[in-house]
Design an enzyme around this catalytic site. Structure first.
Site, mmCIF file in Angstrom:
data_model
loop_
_atom_site.group_PDB
_atom_site.id
_atom_site.type_symbol
_atom_site.label_atom_id
_atom_site.label_comp_id
_atom_site.label_asym_id
_atom_site.label_seq_id
_atom_site.Cartn_x
_atom_site.Cartn_y
_atom_site.Cartn_z
ATOM 1 N N HIS A 105 0.836 -1.205 0.000
ATOM 2 C CA HIS A 105 0.000 0.000 0.000
ATOM 3 C C HIS A 105 0.873 1.258 0.000
ATOM 4 O O HIS A 105 0.588 2.225 -0.694
ATOM 5 C CB HIS A 105 -0.905 0.014 1.244
ATOM 6 C CG HIS A 105 -1.935 -1.072 1.263
ATOM 7 N ND1 HIS A 105 -2.142 -1.871 2.367
ATOM 8 C CD2 HIS A 105 -2.811 -1.503 0.323
ATOM 9 C CE1 HIS A 105 -3.118 -2.728 2.102
ATOM 10 N NE2 HIS A 105 -3.527 -2.542 0.871
ATOM 11 N N LYS A 121 -15.938 -3.364 13.618
ATOM 12 C CA LYS A 121 -14.690 -3.181 14.379
ATOM 13 C C LYS A 121 -13.762 -4.328 14.027
ATOM 14 O O LYS A 121 -14.176 -5.477 13.978
ATOM 15 C CB LYS A 121 -14.984 -3.211 15.878
ATOM 16 C CG LYS A 121 -15.388 -1.890 16.458
ATOM 17 C CD LYS A 121 -14.752 -1.698 17.841
ATOM 18 C CE LYS A 121 -14.758 -0.239 18.256
ATOM 19 N NZ LYS A 121 -15.727 0.089 19.233
ATOM 20 N N ARG A 156 -2.082 -6.087 -8.579
ATOM 21 C CA ARG A 156 -0.982 -7.050 -8.448
ATOM 22 C C ARG A 156 -1.033 -8.157 -9.480
ATOM 23 O O ARG A 156 -0.024 -8.776 -9.773
ATOM 24 C CB ARG A 156 -1.025 -7.702 -7.055
ATOM 25 C CG ARG A 156 -0.555 -6.810 -5.942
ATOM 26 C CD ARG A 156 -1.070 -7.308 -4.614
ATOM 27 N NE ARG A 156 -2.517 -7.141 -4.551
ATOM 28 C CZ ARG A 156 -3.260 -7.360 -3.484
ATOM 29 N NH1 ARG A 156 -2.692 -7.782 -2.381
ATOM 30 N NH2 ARG A 156 -4.558 -7.166 -3.512
ATOM 31 N N SER A 201 -2.766 -7.825 2.596
ATOM 32 C CA SER A 201 -3.221 -7.724 3.984
ATOM 33 C C SER A 201 -3.612 -9.099 4.508
ATOM 34 O O SER A 201 -3.333 -9.429 5.666
ATOM 35 C CB SER A 201 -4.418 -6.778 4.086
ATOM 36 O OG SER A 201 -4.049 -5.479 3.718
HETATM 37 P P1 ADP Z 1 -9.786 -3.488 -0.713
HETATM 38 O O1 ADP Z 1 -10.177 -4.283 0.500
HETATM 39 O O2 ADP Z 1 -10.677 -2.327 -0.991
HETATM 40 O O3 ADP Z 1 -9.490 -4.297 -1.953
HETATM 41 P P2 ADP Z 1 -7.033 -3.278 0.147
HETATM 42 O O4 ADP Z 1 -6.769 -2.614 1.455
HETATM 43 O O5 ADP Z 1 -6.875 -4.764 0.104
HETATM 44 O O6 ADP Z 1 -8.445 -2.782 -0.327
HETATM 45 O O7 ADP Z 1 -6.123 -2.655 -0.982
HETATM 46 C C1 ADP Z 1 -6.260 -1.312 -1.384
HETATM 47 C C2 ADP Z 1 -5.667 -1.157 -2.790
HETATM 48 O O8 ADP Z 1 -4.263 -1.418 -2.748
HETATM 49 C C3 ADP Z 1 -6.237 -2.130 -3.809
HETATM 50 O O9 ADP Z 1 -6.346 -1.462 -5.047
HETATM 51 C C4 ADP Z 1 -5.198 -3.226 -3.875
HETATM 52 O O10 ADP Z 1 -5.201 -3.869 -5.140
HETATM 53 C C5 ADP Z 1 -3.944 -2.417 -3.677
HETATM 54 N N1 ADP Z 1 -2.846 -3.241 -3.145
HETATM 55 C C6 ADP Z 1 -2.866 -4.045 -2.067
HETATM 56 N N2 ADP Z 1 -1.662 -4.642 -1.880
HETATM 57 C C7 ADP Z 1 -0.867 -4.200 -2.899
HETATM 58 C C8 ADP Z 1 0.483 -4.461 -3.289
HETATM 59 N N3 ADP Z 1 1.255 -5.312 -2.616
HETATM 60 N N4 ADP Z 1 0.965 -3.817 -4.373
HETATM 61 C C9 ADP Z 1 0.170 -2.971 -5.077
HETATM 62 N N5 ADP Z 1 -1.103 -2.682 -4.780
HETATM 63 C C10 ADP Z 1 -1.625 -3.283 -3.694
#
Ligand code: ADP
Length: 144
Positions: free
Chosen positions: A19, A43, A89, A126
């Site tokens: 992120h 939560k 990704r 995550s």
């Molecule tokens: P959501 O639950 O809305 O998908 P995330 O918190 O999982 O959100 O991710 C937010 C954004 O960051 C998404 O567009 C996701 O694809 C991107 N993202 C998550 N991990 C990575 C990573 N390692 N490299 C690039 N983009 C990422």
């Protein structure tokens, strides 16, 4: 000249170095990036809180952090963001992100800028961090 503001929405559960990479690269494209932590009322102890993230990102210029439990496009309207910022990704991510981008554009006309993951970070998610943490593994290399 009007500032170019992007909204970077996500669950950030927790906020990872993947992120962070998207955020830092977004800051080269936009004057300001507002990180929006989606709460959806629930939560969740593994989600990074806005206060925590604000202090971890304090070294970056042009970042704001907020929590939001509504529609992403409503947050964009509220902060005056002209673009959404998201990361991709994989092909699976792409399909998902394209759908989201399409619906958000349909709703408001706001376009989504998709940045491809740095290859070294493409395996960071995550859910992977939550899984490692659950089994007692040190995850400090993967989170901010
Ligand atoms: P959501 O639950 O809305 O998908 P995330 O918190 O999982 O959100 O991710 C937010 C954004 O960051 C998404 O567009 C996701 O694809 C991107 N993202 C998550 N991990 C990575 C990573 N390692 N490299 C690039 N983009 C990422």
């Amino acid at each position: 000249m009007e500032k170019r503001v992007a909204l970077y929405p996500g669950s950030f559960n927790p906020f990872t170095i993947g992120h962070l990479s998207i955020l830092e690269r977004g800051l080269r494209l936009f004057d300001k990036v507002v990180v929006v932590i989606g709460c959806n009322g629930a939560k969740d102890s593994s989600r990074t809180s806005a206060d925590e993230l604000r202090s971890k990102l304090a070294h970056l210029t042009g970042v704001e952090v907020m929590e939001w439990d509504g529609l992403t496009v409503d947050a964009a309207t509220k902060v005056g963001a002209g673009w959404l910022l998201r990361g991709v990704r994989s092909v699976a991510d792409y399909e998902y992100e394209r759908n989201l981008a399409d619906i958000n554009r349909e709703l408001t006309g706001i376009d989504t800028v998709l940045l491809t993951a740095e290859p070294r970070l493409a395996m960071v998610s995550s859910s992977m961090v939550r899984e490692l943490r659950h089994f007692g593994h040190d995850v400090s290399d993967y989170i901010v």
